[in-house]
Scaffold this active site. Structure first.
Site, PDB file in Angstrom:
ATOM      1  N   ASP A  17       0.848  -1.205   0.000  1.00 23.38           N
ATOM      2  CA  ASP A  17       0.000   0.000   0.000  1.00 23.38           C
ATOM      3  C   ASP A  17       0.881   1.252   0.000  1.00 23.38           C
ATOM      4  OD1 ASP A  17      -2.272   1.932   1.058  1.00 23.38           O
ATOM      5  OD2 ASP A  17      -3.258   0.044   0.567  1.00 23.38           O
ATOM      6  N   ASP A  31      -5.907   5.059  -5.224  1.00 23.80           N
ATOM      7  CA  ASP A  31      -6.588   5.736  -4.110  1.00 23.80           C
ATOM      8  C   ASP A  31      -7.213   7.065  -4.542  1.00 23.80           C
ATOM      9  OD1 ASP A  31      -7.450   5.993  -1.502  1.00 23.80           O
ATOM     10  OD2 ASP A  31      -5.474   5.729  -0.605  1.00 23.80           O
ATOM     11  N   GLU A  84     -12.065   4.414  -4.576  1.00 21.94           N
ATOM     12  CA  GLU A  84     -12.612   5.777  -4.601  1.00 21.94           C
ATOM     13  C   GLU A  84     -13.629   5.987  -3.484  1.00 21.94           C
ATOM     14  OE1 GLU A  84     -15.906   4.808  -5.160  1.00 21.94           O
ATOM     15  OE2 GLU A  84     -16.249   6.249  -6.776  1.00 21.94           O
ATOM     16  N   TRP A  85     -13.546   5.104  -2.472  1.00 24.48           N
ATOM     17  CA  TRP A  85     -14.265   5.246  -1.203  1.00 24.48           C
ATOM     18  C   TRP A  85     -15.793   5.187  -1.342  1.00 24.48           C
ATOM     19  CZ3 TRP A  85     -11.284  10.401   0.184  1.00 24.48           C
ATOM     20  CH2 TRP A  85      -9.906  10.136   0.205  1.00 24.48           C
ATOM     21  N   GLY A  86     -16.270   4.649  -2.455  1.00 23.77           N
ATOM     22  CA  GLY A  86     -17.722   4.523  -2.624  1.00 23.77           C
ATOM     23  C   GLY A  86     -18.399   5.809  -3.097  1.00 23.77           C
ATOM     24  N   VAL A  87     -17.604   6.804  -3.482  1.00 22.26           N
ATOM     25  CA  VAL A  87     -18.162   8.092  -3.913  1.00 22.26           C
ATOM     26  C   VAL A  87     -18.912   7.926  -5.242  1.00 22.26           C
ATOM     27  CG1 VAL A  87     -17.533  10.432  -4.667  1.00 22.26           C
ATOM     28  CG2 VAL A  87     -16.330   9.364  -2.747  1.00 22.26           C
ATOM     29  N   ASP A  88     -20.089   8.536  -5.358  1.00 24.84           N
ATOM     30  CA  ASP A  88     -20.893   8.521  -6.594  1.00 24.84           C
ATOM     31  C   ASP A  88     -21.313   7.108  -7.027  1.00 24.84           C
ATOM     32  OD1 ASP A  88     -20.633  11.225  -6.634  1.00 24.84           O
ATOM     33  OD2 ASP A  88     -19.188  11.319  -8.281  1.00 24.84           O
ATOM     34  N   ARG A 147     -14.025  -0.200  -4.126  1.00 19.56           N
ATOM     35  CA  ARG A 147     -14.356  -0.248  -2.712  1.00 19.56           C
ATOM     36  C   ARG A 147     -15.653   0.508  -2.494  1.00 19.56           C
ATOM     37  NH1 ARG A 147      -9.755   1.354   1.448  1.00 19.56           N
ATOM     38  NH2 ARG A 147     -11.012   3.219   1.608  1.00 19.56           N
ATOM     39  N   ASP A 200     -12.026   3.590   4.734  1.00 23.05           N
ATOM     40  CA  ASP A 200     -11.230   2.511   5.342  1.00 23.05           C
ATOM     41  C   ASP A 200     -12.019   1.798   6.444  1.00 23.05           C
ATOM     42  OD1 ASP A 200      -9.163   3.407   3.797  1.00 23.05           O
ATOM     43  OD2 ASP A 200      -7.726   3.566   5.432  1.00 23.05           O
TER      44      ASP A 200
END
Ligand SMILES: *[C@@H]1O[C@H](CO)[C@@H](O)[C@H](O)[C@H]1NC(C)=O
Ligand SMILES: *[C@@H]1O[C@H](CO)[C@@H](O)[C@H](O)[C@H]1NC(C)=O
Ligand SMILES: *[C@@H]1O[C@H](CO)[C@@H](O)[C@H](O)[C@H]1NC(C)=O
Length: 253
Positions: free
Chosen positions: A110, A188, A221-225, A239, A243
């Site tokens: 990572d 990321d 992309e952290w679940g955005v959109d 994802r 986190d």
């Protein structure tokens, strides 16, 4: 007693209603994915989403991710305290514990593997203190164990990694990392300047494809959109949350 039973029946109905409502809302979110393939929900084509002979129709078609990726990632436990030794020891442990035989084949580095300063070509280079042998040598070691090596970068439009923002570097400068024998890229979402992920993630897909090497593309992309609605043709996986950590409170997010 009767009153108690009534209350219990009511509770059961409430639970059923909850599951019904959640499945309807999940179907509503999935529906746009399926619209171009016939009847959106429960139509004759619905089963094809899960039909492996249809590989490539609903997902990025680079031959990977026919099953979910399994393996290890350095961040959750080691964060920035990583080195080539940690990566090699982990590869050894995946084999000696038998996990590799069960399919846990990805050894994914990572953030924090690279030096803060780029080389003269503007490329990211491994930190000479922690990865003195370089990524190619590490990939050779990991491949020698029958495993696959993963690496990390960031889709910030003007920066490269969460630990050290680097301003003004175009995406192509990063592709050499993956051409050095790497099999997986976690990309990321730090320093994204509010630019939608739909715009920031496809260029790296194309750059990876152009290397000619099959590289698992993991969108972080952290679940955005709502990535479930558009990321199927962009990455091999995405994802859905920020986190997580090894606590139930965090996994529930
Ligand atoms: C960093 O990792 C090494 C093992 O690779 C360990 O000995 C050391 O205690 C760790 N340091 C921190 C601050 O966690
Ligand atoms: C590149 O993309 C094409 C079209 O989706 C696909 O057929 C091919 O397998 C990809 N190649 C690699 C190396 O990912
Ligand atoms: C894990 O996440 C939970 C919930 O957000 C938080 O309360 C906890 O402090 C976190 N633990 C660690 C070790 O980061």
């Amino acid at each position: 007693m009767a009153k108690q039973k009534l209350g219990y029946t009511f509770l059961v109905y409430l639970v059923i209603l909850f599951f019904f409502a959640s499945s309807v809302s999940a179907s509503a979110r999935v529906a746009p994915l399926l619209q171009s393939y016939g009847n959106p929900i429960f139509g004759s084509n619905f089963h094809t989403v899960y039909d492996t002979s249809m590989y490539g129709v609903f997902q990025l078609s680079n031959g990977l991710a026919t099953t979910p990726q399994m393996g290890w990632n350095s961040w959750n436990f080691f964060a920035c305290n990583i080195s080539e030794r940690v990566v090699k020891e982990t590869a050894d442990a995946l084999v000696s514990t038998g996990l590799a035989d069960l399919g846990y084949v990805y050894v994914n580095i990572d953030d924090c593997w690279s030096a803060v300063t780029r080389n003269l070509k503007g490329q990211l280079v491994p930190d000479p203190k922690t990865f003195p042998s370089g990524i190619k040598a590490l990939a050779d070691y990991v491949h020698g164990k029958g495993l696959k090596l993963g690496i990390y970068s960031d889709a910030g439009s003007q920066s490269l990694q969460c630990s050290e923002p680097v301003i003004g570097i175009p995406i192509e400068k990063d592709v050499h990392i993956v051409s050095a024998g790497v099999d997986y890229l976690k990309y990321d979402n730090c320093y994204n300047l509010g630019i939608p992920p739909k715009e920031r993630y496809p260029p790296m897909r194309d750059a990876l494809n152009a290397t000619g090497r099959k590289i698992f593309y993991s969108l972080c992309e952290w679940g955005v959109d709502n990535p479930a609605l558009w990321a199927d043709k962009v990455g091999n996986s995405w994802r859905t949350t920020d986190d997580i950590n090894d606590s139930w409170a965090r996994l529930k997010l």
